[in-house]
Design an enzyme around this catalytic site. Structure first.
Site, mmCIF file in Angstrom:
data_model
loop_
_atom_site.group_PDB
_atom_site.id
_atom_site.type_symbol
_atom_site.label_atom_id
_atom_site.label_comp_id
_atom_site.label_asym_id
_atom_site.label_seq_id
_atom_site.Cartn_x
_atom_site.Cartn_y
_atom_site.Cartn_z
ATOM 1 N NE ARG A 93 -3.920 0.032 2.003
ATOM 2 C CZ ARG A 93 -3.789 1.117 2.745
ATOM 3 N NH1 ARG A 93 -2.901 1.157 3.731
ATOM 4 N NH2 ARG A 93 -4.547 2.164 2.545
ATOM 5 C CE1 TYR A 113 -4.277 1.858 -4.244
ATOM 6 C CE2 TYR A 113 -3.751 0.837 -2.143
ATOM 7 C CZ TYR A 113 -4.351 0.780 -3.384
ATOM 8 O OH TYR A 113 -5.033 -0.354 -3.750
ATOM 9 C CB CYS A 145 16.343 -3.988 -6.435
ATOM 10 S SG CYS A 145 17.304 -5.227 -5.575
#
Ligand code: PLP
Length: 424
Positions: free
Chosen positions: A323, A327, A353
């Site tokens: 998340r 977002y 990475c």
């Protein structure tokens, strides 16, 4: 630094300087099962469900858990046993929820891109309702159902064009979104659906977004939907149920969403005032049932203080907790044992990475390698979105019930991640 209570999460609390979930010390779970580890509180999930059940006491209502929020089998089983139906968005979710004991008649199927194969699978299973999202989908569903000698129960997802006042990626009820049928096209679409012999119109549905923390978008959407119900029924098409979707937010970082029962007291008052109080209701909550019932435990691997930033590298990453990367979402991050002494400001990042692989930025913590941290509010849209990027096996999951601990998902091994691949 001293231990504090964690508002909005009554099942996760410090006793002295030690963090517990229900009656279990989280540090014991990290030691026994390793990290990253998802840990859920059963009573937090059932408590969140109970708030909706209280809100609907004495009403005809079906709660359909939006299983994409967390689709682990044991969690689906818990909600199925508690009487929930399920909102699914793929044939895979249908198979999964049936494996967990979900009742076919209480399953509703949402999503803009249902395939013919998924429609056939759902019709064979005998699901309760298809939430149709476009006129083209109506025609395909009609054709598929007729070919099977069946009538598909349908509800049309309408786009009420209200602003859910949330992140643009999780707002779904505005004109510019891909979801649902435009308000202006709704009546004509219902008339078309009612004329198709492979379909049986049973309801109307809307879902305006996710992580909604205000009442007003819900009240506005209800008015807009009930205006449509008036018009559709005036045209002689009876709607057996009204589905108001999901989307209620949780407290990630001092957010103050309404409680489910308080929100529904307001919405039911409006429904009564408009004469629809005795109609069968459906809702599709996801995040609000599971989000704050879960934490993700992660161990501090390395401290990397720098001139501009201090990085704390932990063993959980964007493949476990997507998340923040997706977002820029905020998760509180707290230590399992509070240590006295000065804090520094850290960016908590994973081993992957990508510069987008961060879990929290500018957090004041007193850290040492080997410490275990809890990423809070990790019950929704974390494990269900987890990936194997960087060939990282997905984390293990445990469900805590009082002082009992149930292992509900084993840690995935590297071999698990390439099991279906073939060498040349
Ligand atoms: C995702 C989704 C939900 C659940 O949303 P939450 O914000 O998790 O409550 C409900 N209905 C539909 C159609 C969805 O796509």
């Amino acid at each position: 630094m001293t231990a504090q209570n964690l508002p909005g999460r009554p099942h996760i609390a410090y006793r002295g300087d030690t963090l517990y979930i229900e009656n279990v010390r989280l540090a014991d779970l990290a030691r026994a099962h390793g990290t990253p580890l998802f840990v859920y509180s059963k009573s937090a999930m059932l408590g969140a469900l109970a708030a909706y059940q209280r809100g609907f006491a004495g009403r005809k209502a079906q709660i359909c858990y939006a299983m994409k929020a967390n689709s682990s089998l044991a969690i689906l089983q818990l909600f199925a046993r508690a009487g929930c139906g399920f909102d699914i968005v793929s044939g895979g979710e249908l198979e999964r929820v049936l494996a967990a004991g979900g009742e076919p008649g209480k399953i509703i199927f949402s999503g803009v891109g249902k395939t013919r194969a998924e429609m056939r699978q759902a019709l064979e299973t005998g699901i309760g309702c298809f939430n149709v999202e476009s006129e083209a989908e109506l025609d395909v569903l009609d054709e598929v159902a007729r070919a099977m000698g069946k009538r598909a129960p349908v509800s049309i997802r309408v786009n009420p064009n209200v602003d859910a006042k949330t992140h643009p990626y999780i707002s779904t009820g505005l004109k510019g979104n891909k979801f649902g049928i435009a308000h202006e096209r709704t009546l004509a679409t219902y008339q078309r659906a009612a004329a198709l012999p492979g379909l049986q119109v049973v309801g109307i549905d809307c879902h305006i977004g996710s992580q909604i923390t205000q009442e007003s978008p819900y009240l506005d959407a209800m008015d807009r939907v009930l205006d449509l119900v008036d018009a559709i029924e005036a045209a002689g098409i009876r709607l057996h149920h009204i589905d108001f979707g999901g989307g209620l937010g949780i407290d990630y970082n001092g957010d103050t969403p309404p409680a489910a029962d308080a929100l529904w007291a307001r919405l039911l008052a409006k429904l009564d005032a408009r004469g629809y109080g005795d109609r069968q209701l459906m809702i599709e909550p996801g995040r609000s049932l599971v989000g704050n019932a879960g934490v993700c435990l992660t161990e501090v691997l390395y401290l990397k203080p720098g001139e501009q930033k201090n990085f704390c590298i932990v063993d959980a990453a964007m493949n476990d907790l997507p998340r923040p990367a997706m977002y820029e979402a905020y998760h509180q991050i707290v230590p399992l044992s509070v240590r006295a002494g000065n804090t520094s400001i850290w960016d908590l990042v994973g081993p992957i990475c990508e510069s987008g692989d961060w879990l929290g930025r500018d957090r004041a913590l007193n850290l040492q390698p080997g410490d275990v941290l809890a990423v809070l509010s990790a019950g929704a849209y974390c494990m269900s979105m987890a990936s194997n990027y960087n060939t990282r096996g997905r984390a293990a999951e445990v469900l805590v019930d009082g002082d009992q601990v149930h292992m509900i998902r084993q840690r995935e091994s590297a071999a698990d991640t390439f099991r279906h691949e073939k060498l040349l």
